[in-house]
Motif scaffolding. Structure first.
Motif, mmCIF file in Angstrom:
data_model
loop_
_atom_site.group_PDB
_atom_site.id
_atom_site.type_symbol
_atom_site.label_atom_id
_atom_site.label_comp_id
_atom_site.label_asym_id
_atom_site.label_seq_id
_atom_site.Cartn_x
_atom_site.Cartn_y
_atom_site.Cartn_z
ATOM 1 N N GLN A 112 26.815 -47.821 66.850
ATOM 2 C CA GLN A 112 25.795 -47.277 67.761
ATOM 3 C C GLN A 112 24.491 -46.974 67.039
ATOM 4 O O GLN A 112 23.452 -46.777 67.660
ATOM 5 C CB GLN A 112 26.321 -46.039 68.511
ATOM 6 N N LYS A 113 24.555 -46.967 65.709
ATOM 7 C CA LYS A 113 23.339 -46.748 64.932
ATOM 8 C C LYS A 113 22.476 -48.013 65.002
ATOM 9 O O LYS A 113 22.987 -49.128 64.916
ATOM 10 C CB LYS A 113 23.724 -46.462 63.482
ATOM 11 N N GLY A 114 21.181 -47.845 65.160
ATOM 12 C CA GLY A 114 20.279 -48.987 65.289
ATOM 13 C C GLY A 114 19.917 -49.590 63.938
ATOM 14 O O GLY A 114 19.887 -48.890 62.922
ATOM 15 N N GLY A 115 19.663 -50.884 63.941
ATOM 16 C CA GLY A 115 19.104 -51.548 62.759
ATOM 17 C C GLY A 115 20.012 -51.610 61.552
ATOM 18 O O GLY A 115 19.538 -51.639 60.419
ATOM 19 N N VAL A 116 21.329 -51.650 61.757
ATOM 20 C CA VAL A 116 22.255 -51.665 60.622
ATOM 21 C C VAL A 116 22.724 -53.074 60.250
ATOM 22 O O VAL A 116 23.498 -53.253 59.313
ATOM 23 C CB VAL A 116 23.497 -50.779 60.880
ATOM 24 N N GLY A 117 22.263 -54.075 61.037
ATOM 25 C CA GLY A 117 22.661 -55.460 60.724
ATOM 26 C C GLY A 117 23.700 -56.021 61.681
ATOM 27 O O GLY A 117 24.365 -57.006 61.352
ATOM 28 N N LYS A 118 23.831 -55.441 62.866
ATOM 29 C CA LYS A 118 24.797 -55.977 63.854
ATOM 30 C C LYS A 118 24.437 -57.410 64.243
ATOM 31 O O LYS A 118 25.264 -58.319 64.159
ATOM 32 C CB LYS A 118 24.786 -55.127 65.147
ATOM 33 N N THR A 119 23.188 -57.596 64.686
ATOM 34 C CA THR A 119 22.794 -58.919 65.169
ATOM 35 C C THR A 119 22.807 -59.937 64.031
ATOM 36 O O THR A 119 23.303 -61.055 64.198
ATOM 37 C CB THR A 119 21.402 -58.839 65.827
ATOM 38 N N SER A 120 22.283 -59.550 62.872
ATOM 39 C CA SER A 120 22.277 -60.484 61.738
ATOM 40 C C SER A 120 23.697 -60.893 61.387
ATOM 41 O O SER A 120 23.962 -62.069 61.076
ATOM 42 C CB SER A 120 21.618 -59.831 60.517
ATOM 43 N N SER A 152 19.935 -56.029 75.514
ATOM 44 C CA SER A 152 18.737 -56.441 76.263
ATOM 45 C C SER A 152 17.550 -56.753 75.336
ATOM 46 O O SER A 152 16.550 -57.308 75.777
ATOM 47 C CB SER A 152 18.351 -55.375 77.286
ATOM 48 N N GLN A 153 17.687 -56.425 74.065
ATOM 49 C CA GLN A 153 16.648 -56.869 73.119
ATOM 50 C C GLN A 153 16.717 -58.394 72.937
ATOM 51 O O GLN A 153 15.765 -58.999 72.450
ATOM 52 C CB GLN A 153 16.836 -56.212 71.752
ATOM 53 N N ALA A 154 17.879 -58.978 73.291
ATOM 54 C CA ALA A 154 18.112 -60.428 73.219
ATOM 55 C C ALA A 154 17.822 -60.998 71.824
ATOM 56 O O ALA A 154 17.420 -62.148 71.686
ATOM 57 C CB ALA A 154 17.308 -61.184 74.290
ATOM 58 N N ILE A 194 27.087 -57.778 52.064
ATOM 59 C CA ILE A 194 25.892 -58.578 52.363
ATOM 60 C C ILE A 194 24.696 -57.955 51.645
ATOM 61 O O ILE A 194 24.342 -56.800 51.902
ATOM 62 C CB ILE A 194 25.608 -58.621 53.889
ATOM 63 N N PRO A 195 24.073 -58.702 50.738
ATOM 64 C CA PRO A 195 22.930 -58.138 49.997
ATOM 65 C C PRO A 195 21.688 -58.032 50.873
ATOM 66 O O PRO A 195 21.556 -58.768 51.858
ATOM 67 C CB PRO A 195 22.703 -59.152 48.883
ATOM 68 N N ARG A 196 20.820 -57.130 50.501
ATOM 69 C CA ARG A 196 19.512 -57.102 51.152
ATOM 70 C C ARG A 196 18.743 -58.341 50.699
ATOM 71 O O ARG A 196 18.673 -58.633 49.506
ATOM 72 C CB ARG A 196 18.758 -55.823 50.751
ATOM 73 N N SER A 197 18.226 -59.084 51.657
ATOM 74 C CA SER A 197 17.471 -60.287 51.308
ATOM 75 C C SER A 197 16.460 -60.560 52.405
ATOM 76 O O SER A 197 16.802 -60.584 53.589
ATOM 77 C CB SER A 197 18.428 -61.482 51.173
ATOM 78 N N VAL A 198 15.249 -60.788 51.992
ATOM 79 C CA VAL A 198 14.186 -61.027 52.956
ATOM 80 C C VAL A 198 14.471 -62.304 53.763
ATOM 81 O O VAL A 198 14.002 -62.467 54.883
ATOM 82 C CB VAL A 198 12.816 -61.061 52.244
HETATM 83 N N1 LIG Z 1 20.878 -58.399 54.651
HETATM 84 C C1 LIG Z 1 19.649 -58.106 55.097
HETATM 85 N N2 LIG Z 1 18.608 -58.090 54.252
HETATM 86 C C2 LIG Z 1 17.353 -57.794 54.682
HETATM 87 N N3 LIG Z 1 17.056 -57.490 55.940
HETATM 88 C C3 LIG Z 1 18.057 -57.485 56.839
HETATM 89 C C4 LIG Z 1 19.413 -57.785 56.475
HETATM 90 N N4 LIG Z 1 20.189 -57.684 57.578
HETATM 91 C C5 LIG Z 1 19.372 -57.354 58.562
HETATM 92 N N5 LIG Z 1 18.095 -57.225 58.150
HETATM 93 C C6 LIG Z 1 16.905 -56.869 58.941
HETATM 94 O O1 LIG Z 1 17.040 -55.526 59.347
HETATM 95 C C7 LIG Z 1 16.629 -55.376 60.695
HETATM 96 C C8 LIG Z 1 17.805 -54.900 61.538
HETATM 97 O O2 LIG Z 1 18.815 -55.885 61.501
HETATM 98 P P1 LIG Z 1 19.599 -56.313 62.803
HETATM 99 O O3 LIG Z 1 18.668 -56.642 63.906
HETATM 100 O O4 LIG Z 1 20.593 -57.328 62.412
HETATM 101 O O5 LIG Z 1 20.315 -54.931 63.106
HETATM 102 P P2 LIG Z 1 20.963 -54.427 64.458
HETATM 103 O O6 LIG Z 1 22.001 -53.452 64.071
HETATM 104 O O7 LIG Z 1 21.378 -55.574 65.296
HETATM 105 O O8 LIG Z 1 19.734 -53.704 65.165
HETATM 106 P P3 LIG Z 1 19.744 -53.098 66.643
HETATM 107 O O9 LIG Z 1 20.540 -51.844 66.518
HETATM 108 O O10 LIG Z 1 18.298 -52.877 66.962
HETATM 109 O O11 LIG Z 1 20.398 -54.109 67.524
HETATM 110 C C9 LIG Z 1 16.099 -56.727 61.140
HETATM 111 O O12 LIG Z 1 14.720 -56.765 60.933
HETATM 112 C C10 LIG Z 1 16.804 -57.687 60.204
HETATM 113 O O13 LIG Z 1 16.084 -58.877 60.017
#
Ligand SMILES: Nc1ncnc2c1ncn2[C@@H]1O[C@H](COP(=O)(O)OP(=O)(O)OP(=O)(O)O)[C@@H](O)[C@H]1O
Ligand SMILES: [Mg+2]
Length: 257
Positions: free
Chosen positions: A12-20, A43-45, A216-220
């Motif tokens: 439920q936390k935002g921006g943690v890498g779910k979609t990636s 809905s962010q699609a 999963i490493p942080r990577s641009v």
């Molecule tokens: N391994 C990674 N290294 C660098 N940036 C990343 C990595 N994984 C995800 N990001 C970036 O971090 C941001 C959040 O990632 P992501 O959208 O996958 O998270 P999320 O949990 O789906 O977010 P939300 O909760 O908004 O749906 C995005 O800008 C994404 O590109």
């Protein structure tokens, strides 16, 4: 026919890498020949656009959740072998209100995916869920067999994890989905700092069986890929993040043997 397994990618936390994770793990499994469906429940699609798929509201999951169309007829190819998508649309932000008014919202995803479950050519279906404990997230947990939680290697991550485990326990207890299993935790955006290593140690100590070995490493490259409508496996196939997602796919398959 093998039974399809439905996996909610949830935190439920935002921006943690779910979609990636949903997009790149799905792509890595498809590249290994597994038949994969990615369902965009947010809905962010973001998952839809990351794969270069854009639709109108009546062609999105929204229509299936409201019972207007079957999920099966909304599935689209992604142009990648073995990888299909059921896309989202921004309209879905209103679906939560409509479903809440209709009453039985907890079961709406179960009902929408029942045809897919009975008669599916897919090996795995991934649900990319939104960052909240709202209707769409709960409905996803009610419809899933398993939950995979991407977790950022940072302070307070464990608290978010406890919350999702608690919600899962409630869903099991109220009988809507008594078999829901927490399949795993995959650490994302790892940078080799003391804090990141401490968080991983903490998860390892508390939930050793759930923790994926692959980190999963942080990577641009991961962040860049969606702007090209590409997965990181396509954008930077030999990079550290692509390799990590390929390893995560191998580990996923080992865990599902
Ligand atoms: N391994 C990674 N290294 C660098 N940036 C990343 C990595 N994984 C995800 N990001 C970036 O971090 C941001 C959040 O990632 P992501 O959208 O996958 O998270 P999320 O949990 O789906 O977010 P939300 O909760 O908004 O749906 C995005 O800008 C994404 O590109
Ligand atoms: Mg997301």
């Amino acid at each position: 026919m093998a039974l399809v397994k439905i996996i909610a990618i949830a935190n439920q936390k935002g921006g943690v890498g779910k979609t990636s994770t949903a997009v790149n793990l799905a792509a890595a499994l498809a590249a290994r020949g597994k038949e994969i469906l990615l369902i965009d429940v947010d809905s962010q699609a973001n998952a839809s656009s990351a794969l270069g798929v854009f639709v109108n509201g009546d062609q999105s999951l929204y229509a299936a959740l409201l019972g207007q169309r079957s999920a099966e007829e909304l599935i689209l190819p992604t142009g990648r072998r073995h990888l299909s998508i059921l896309p989202a649309h921004m309209d879905m932000s209103g679906v939560e209100v409509e479903l809440t008014q209709e009453g039985s919202h907890a079961e709406c995803m179960q009902v929408a995916l029942s045809g897919l479950r009975k008669n599916s050519t897919f090996d795995y279906v991934f649900l990319d869920t939104p960052p909240s404990l709202g209707v769409l997230m709960t409905a996803s947990l009610c419809a899933a067999d398993e939950v995979l939680t991407p977790m950022q290697c940072e302070y307070l991550s464990m608290e978010g994890l406890s919350k999702i485990l608690f919600v899962m326990e409630q869903i099991r207890a109220n009988g809507v989905n008594s078999k829901l299993k927490h399949e795993g935790i995959i650490m994302t955006m790892y940078n080799n700092t003391n804090l990141a290593n401490q968080v991983i140690d903490q998860v390892q100590e508390n939930l050793p069986e759930q923790l994926y070995e692959t980190i999963i490493p942080r990577s641009v490259r991961v962040a860049e890929a969606p702007s090209f409508g590409k997965t990181v496996l396509e954008h930077d196939p030999d990079g550290a993040a692509a390799c990590a997602y390929k390893n995560a796919a191998k580990e996923f398959l080992r865990r599902h043997r």
